[in-house]
Motif scaffolding. Structure first.
Motif, PDB file in Angstrom:
ATOM      1  N   VAL A   1       0.842  -1.200   0.000  1.00  0.00           N
ATOM      2  CA  VAL A   1       0.000   0.000   0.000  1.00  0.00           C
ATOM      3  C   VAL A   1       0.878   1.251   0.000  1.00  0.00           C
ATOM      4  O   VAL A   1       0.642   2.196  -0.761  1.00  0.00           O
ATOM      5  N   GLY A   2       1.915   1.270   0.834  1.00  0.00           N
ATOM      6  CA  GLY A   2       2.819   2.420   0.884  1.00  0.00           C
ATOM      7  C   GLY A   2       3.522   2.659  -0.433  1.00  0.00           C
ATOM      8  O   GLY A   2       3.668   3.807  -0.883  1.00  0.00           O
ATOM      9  N   LEU A   3       3.962   1.599  -1.088  1.00  0.00           N
ATOM     10  CA  LEU A   3       4.621   1.730  -2.387  1.00  0.00           C
ATOM     11  C   LEU A   3       3.671   2.319  -3.426  1.00  0.00           C
ATOM     12  O   LEU A   3       4.027   3.247  -4.163  1.00  0.00           O
ATOM     13  N   ILE A   4       2.469   1.801  -3.487  1.00  0.00           N
ATOM     14  CA  ILE A   4       1.494   2.294  -4.466  1.00  0.00           C
ATOM     15  C   ILE A   4       1.152   3.753  -4.197  1.00  0.00           C
ATOM     16  O   ILE A   4       0.997   4.543  -5.129  1.00  0.00           O
ATOM     17  N   GLU A   5       1.053   4.126  -2.933  1.00  0.00           N
ATOM     18  CA  GLU A   5       0.786   5.524  -2.583  1.00  0.00           C
ATOM     19  C   GLU A   5       1.873   6.460  -3.119  1.00  0.00           C
ATOM     20  O   GLU A   5       1.616   7.624  -3.371  1.00  0.00           O
ATOM     21  N   SER A   6       3.086   5.937  -3.290  1.00  0.00           N
ATOM     22  CA  SER A   6       4.199   6.789  -3.734  1.00  0.00           C
ATOM     23  C   SER A   6       4.323   6.860  -5.256  1.00  0.00           C
ATOM     24  O   SER A   6       5.203   7.556  -5.754  1.00  0.00           O
ATOM     25  N   TYR A   7       3.466   6.170  -5.990  1.00  0.00           N
ATOM     26  CA  TYR A   7       3.549   6.184  -7.453  1.00  0.00           C
ATOM     27  C   TYR A   7       3.450   7.596  -7.999  1.00  0.00           C
ATOM     28  O   TYR A   7       2.609   8.394  -7.561  1.00  0.00           O
ATOM     29  N   SER A   8       4.256   7.879  -9.001  1.00  0.00           N
ATOM     30  CA  SER A   8       4.153   9.142  -9.746  1.00  0.00           C
ATOM     31  C   SER A   8       3.195   8.928 -10.918  1.00  0.00           C
ATOM     32  O   SER A   8       2.792   7.802 -11.216  1.00  0.00           O
ATOM     33  N   SER A   9       2.840   9.985 -11.605  1.00  0.00           N
ATOM     34  CA  SER A   9       1.978   9.871 -12.790  1.00  0.00           C
ATOM     35  C   SER A   9       2.609   8.963 -13.832  1.00  0.00           C
ATOM     36  O   SER A   9       1.912   8.187 -14.496  1.00  0.00           O
ATOM     37  N   ASP A  10       3.929   9.040 -13.992  1.00  0.00           N
ATOM     38  CA  ASP A  10       4.618   8.172 -14.950  1.00  0.00           C
ATOM     39  C   ASP A  10       4.481   6.705 -14.558  1.00  0.00           C
ATOM     40  O   ASP A  10       4.311   5.841 -15.427  1.00  0.00           O
ATOM     41  N   ASP A  11       4.547   6.409 -13.252  1.00  0.00           N
ATOM     42  CA  ASP A  11       4.387   5.030 -12.792  1.00  0.00           C
ATOM     43  C   ASP A  11       3.014   4.485 -13.175  1.00  0.00           C
ATOM     44  O   ASP A  11       2.892   3.352 -13.629  1.00  0.00           O
ATOM     45  N   TRP A  12       1.983   5.292 -12.980  1.00  0.00           N
ATOM     46  CA  TRP A  12       0.627   4.847 -13.295  1.00  0.00           C
ATOM     47  C   TRP A  12       0.470   4.592 -14.786  1.00  0.00           C
ATOM     48  O   TRP A  12      -0.306   3.726 -15.187  1.00  0.00           O
ATOM     49  N   ASP A  13       1.186   5.358 -15.616  1.00  0.00           N
ATOM     50  CA  ASP A  13       1.106   5.149 -17.063  1.00  0.00           C
ATOM     51  C   ASP A  13       1.746   3.832 -17.480  1.00  0.00           C
ATOM     52  O   ASP A  13       1.405   3.270 -18.510  1.00  0.00           O
ATOM     53  N   ARG A  14       2.681   3.324 -16.673  1.00  0.00           N
ATOM     54  CA  ARG A  14       3.403   2.100 -17.018  1.00  0.00           C
ATOM     55  C   ARG A  14       2.850   0.849 -16.346  1.00  0.00           C
ATOM     56  O   ARG A  14       3.040  -0.260 -16.840  1.00  0.00           O
ATOM     57  N   PHE A  15       2.202   1.000 -15.204  1.00  0.00           N
ATOM     58  CA  PHE A  15       1.889  -0.171 -14.397  1.00  0.00           C
ATOM     59  C   PHE A  15       0.646   0.076 -13.549  1.00  0.00           C
ATOM     60  O   PHE A  15       0.508   1.133 -12.951  1.00  0.00           O
ATOM     61  N   SER A  16      -0.231  -0.903 -13.492  1.00  0.00           N
ATOM     62  CA  SER A  16      -1.350  -0.861 -12.560  1.00  0.00           C
ATOM     63  C   SER A  16      -1.300  -2.114 -11.699  1.00  0.00           C
ATOM     64  O   SER A  16      -1.226  -3.226 -12.228  1.00  0.00           O
ATOM     65  N   PRO A  17      -1.347  -1.960 -10.387  1.00  0.00           N
ATOM     66  CA  PRO A  17      -1.292  -3.122  -9.502  1.00  0.00           C
ATOM     67  C   PRO A  17      -2.639  -3.820  -9.321  1.00  0.00           C
ATOM     68  O   PRO A  17      -2.742  -4.785  -8.584  1.00  0.00           O
ATOM     69  N   PHE A  18      -3.672  -3.332 -10.001  1.00  0.00           N
ATOM     70  CA  PHE A  18      -5.011  -3.866  -9.824  1.00  0.00           C
ATOM     71  C   PHE A  18      -5.427  -4.713 -11.016  1.00  0.00           C
ATOM     72  O   PHE A  18      -5.072  -4.424 -12.152  1.00  0.00           O
ATOM     73  N   LYS A  19      -6.211  -5.759 -10.727  1.00  0.00           N
ATOM     74  CA  LYS A  19      -6.663  -6.679 -11.768  1.00  0.00           C
ATOM     75  C   LYS A  19      -8.175  -6.862 -11.648  1.00  0.00           C
ATOM     76  O   LYS A  19      -8.686  -7.121 -10.550  1.00  0.00           O
TER      77      LYS A  19
ATOM     78  N   TRP B   1     -12.226  -0.376  -8.077  1.00  0.00           N
ATOM     79  CA  TRP B   1     -11.153   0.465  -8.607  1.00  0.00           C
ATOM     80  C   TRP B   1     -11.773   1.507  -9.523  1.00  0.00           C
ATOM     81  O   TRP B   1     -12.340   1.196 -10.561  1.00  0.00           O
ATOM     82  N   HIS B   2     -11.687   2.767  -9.096  1.00  0.00           N
ATOM     83  CA  HIS B   2     -12.149   3.899  -9.899  1.00  0.00           C
ATOM     84  C   HIS B   2     -10.934   4.389 -10.688  1.00  0.00           C
ATOM     85  O   HIS B   2     -10.117   5.153 -10.169  1.00  0.00           O
ATOM     86  N   VAL B   3     -10.817   3.921 -11.929  1.00  0.00           N
ATOM     87  CA  VAL B   3      -9.617   4.125 -12.738  1.00  0.00           C
ATOM     88  C   VAL B   3      -9.280   5.600 -12.907  1.00  0.00           C
ATOM     89  O   VAL B   3      -8.141   6.017 -12.670  1.00  0.00           O
ATOM     90  N   GLU B   4     -10.248   6.394 -13.323  1.00  0.00           N
ATOM     91  CA  GLU B   4      -9.982   7.809 -13.616  1.00  0.00           C
ATOM     92  C   GLU B   4      -9.517   8.577 -12.380  1.00  0.00           C
ATOM     93  O   GLU B   4      -8.660   9.444 -12.473  1.00  0.00           O
ATOM     94  N   GLU B   5     -10.100   8.257 -11.238  1.00  0.00           N
ATOM     95  CA  GLU B   5      -9.717   8.945 -10.000  1.00  0.00           C
ATOM     96  C   GLU B   5      -8.513   8.309  -9.313  1.00  0.00           C
ATOM     97  O   GLU B   5      -8.017   8.844  -8.335  1.00  0.00           O
ATOM     98  N   ARG B   6      -8.104   7.143  -9.815  1.00  0.00           N
ATOM     99  CA  ARG B   6      -7.054   6.358  -9.160  1.00  0.00           C
ATOM    100  C   ARG B   6      -7.399   6.155  -7.684  1.00  0.00           C
ATOM    101  O   ARG B   6      -6.622   6.474  -6.782  1.00  0.00           O
ATOM    102  N   LEU B   7      -8.585   5.614  -7.470  1.00  0.00           N
ATOM    103  CA  LEU B   7      -9.110   5.414  -6.125  1.00  0.00           C
ATOM    104  C   LEU B   7      -9.588   3.974  -5.986  1.00  0.00           C
ATOM    105  O   LEU B   7     -10.413   3.515  -6.771  1.00  0.00           O
ATOM    106  N   PHE B   8      -9.040   3.273  -5.005  1.00  0.00           N
ATOM    107  CA  PHE B   8      -9.416   1.892  -4.725  1.00  0.00           C
ATOM    108  C   PHE B   8     -10.110   1.850  -3.374  1.00  0.00           C
ATOM    109  O   PHE B   8      -9.549   2.282  -2.361  1.00  0.00           O
ATOM    110  N   VAL B   9     -11.340   1.331  -3.350  1.00  0.00           N
ATOM    111  CA  VAL B   9     -12.112   1.195  -2.111  1.00  0.00           C
ATOM    112  C   VAL B   9     -12.030  -0.260  -1.664  1.00  0.00           C
ATOM    113  O   VAL B   9     -12.523  -1.163  -2.349  1.00  0.00           O
ATOM    114  N   PHE B  10     -11.411  -0.485  -0.507  1.00  0.00           N
ATOM    115  CA  PHE B  10     -11.276  -1.840   0.035  1.00  0.00           C
ATOM    116  C   PHE B  10     -12.630  -2.362   0.521  1.00  0.00           C
ATOM    117  O   PHE B  10     -13.308  -1.699   1.307  1.00  0.00           O
TER     118      PHE B  10
END
Length: 134
Positions: A38-56, A87-96
């Motif tokens: 969770v901490g790692l994903i919170e630190s993602y930059s915009s470039d990281d999100w363009d390359r990788f999504s941790p959600f399936k 997973w709300h893709v556009e908002e980059r918001l994941f509700v557990f």
């Protein structure tokens, strides 16, 4: 405060935080890996999100839910932990909405998807509440 993750609280009295309920039952190895992921994903930059999504996006009995893929492979037995949510893709918001551990097609707890889908429907109908993951 979380910018990516939100916890769902049921509308029961008292409200239950679904991911914290699951988390409290886990051993130190799972909790540490979950927190680190969770901490790692919170630190993602915009470039990281363009390359990788941790959600399936899930299928079969879990269709309509997304999972956060957490594989613990530091030693055997390997562990495959799957927090569930929306997973709300556009908002980059994941509700557990819960979680399970999987081994092949066996889920523990076995009703994790059914329960998460129930709470997803409640969330979509304005029931319960969400707040920053802590």
């Amino acid at each position: 405060m979380s910018s990516v993750f939100q916890d769902y609280y049921t509308d029961e009295r008292p409200p239950r935080n679904l991911i914290r309920t699951w988390y409290s039952l886990q051993d130190a190895r799972v909790r540490a890996t979950f927190d680190g992921t969770v901490g790692l994903i919170e630190s993602y930059s915009s470039d990281d999100w363009d390359r990788f999504s941790p959600f399936k996006l899930l299928e079969r009995e879990c269709a309509g839910l997304w999972e956060l893929v957490i594989d613990i492979k530091d030693r055997k037995p390997f562990r495959h932990i799957r927090p569930l949510g929306v997973w709300h893709v556009e908002e980059r918001l994941f509700v557990f909405l819960g979680a399970f551990e999987k081994s092949g097609y066996i889920y523990k707890p076995s009703d994790a998807c059914k329960e998460a889908l129930k709470y997803k429907a409640q969330h979509e109908n304005g029931r319960g509440a969400i707040d920053d993951h802590r």
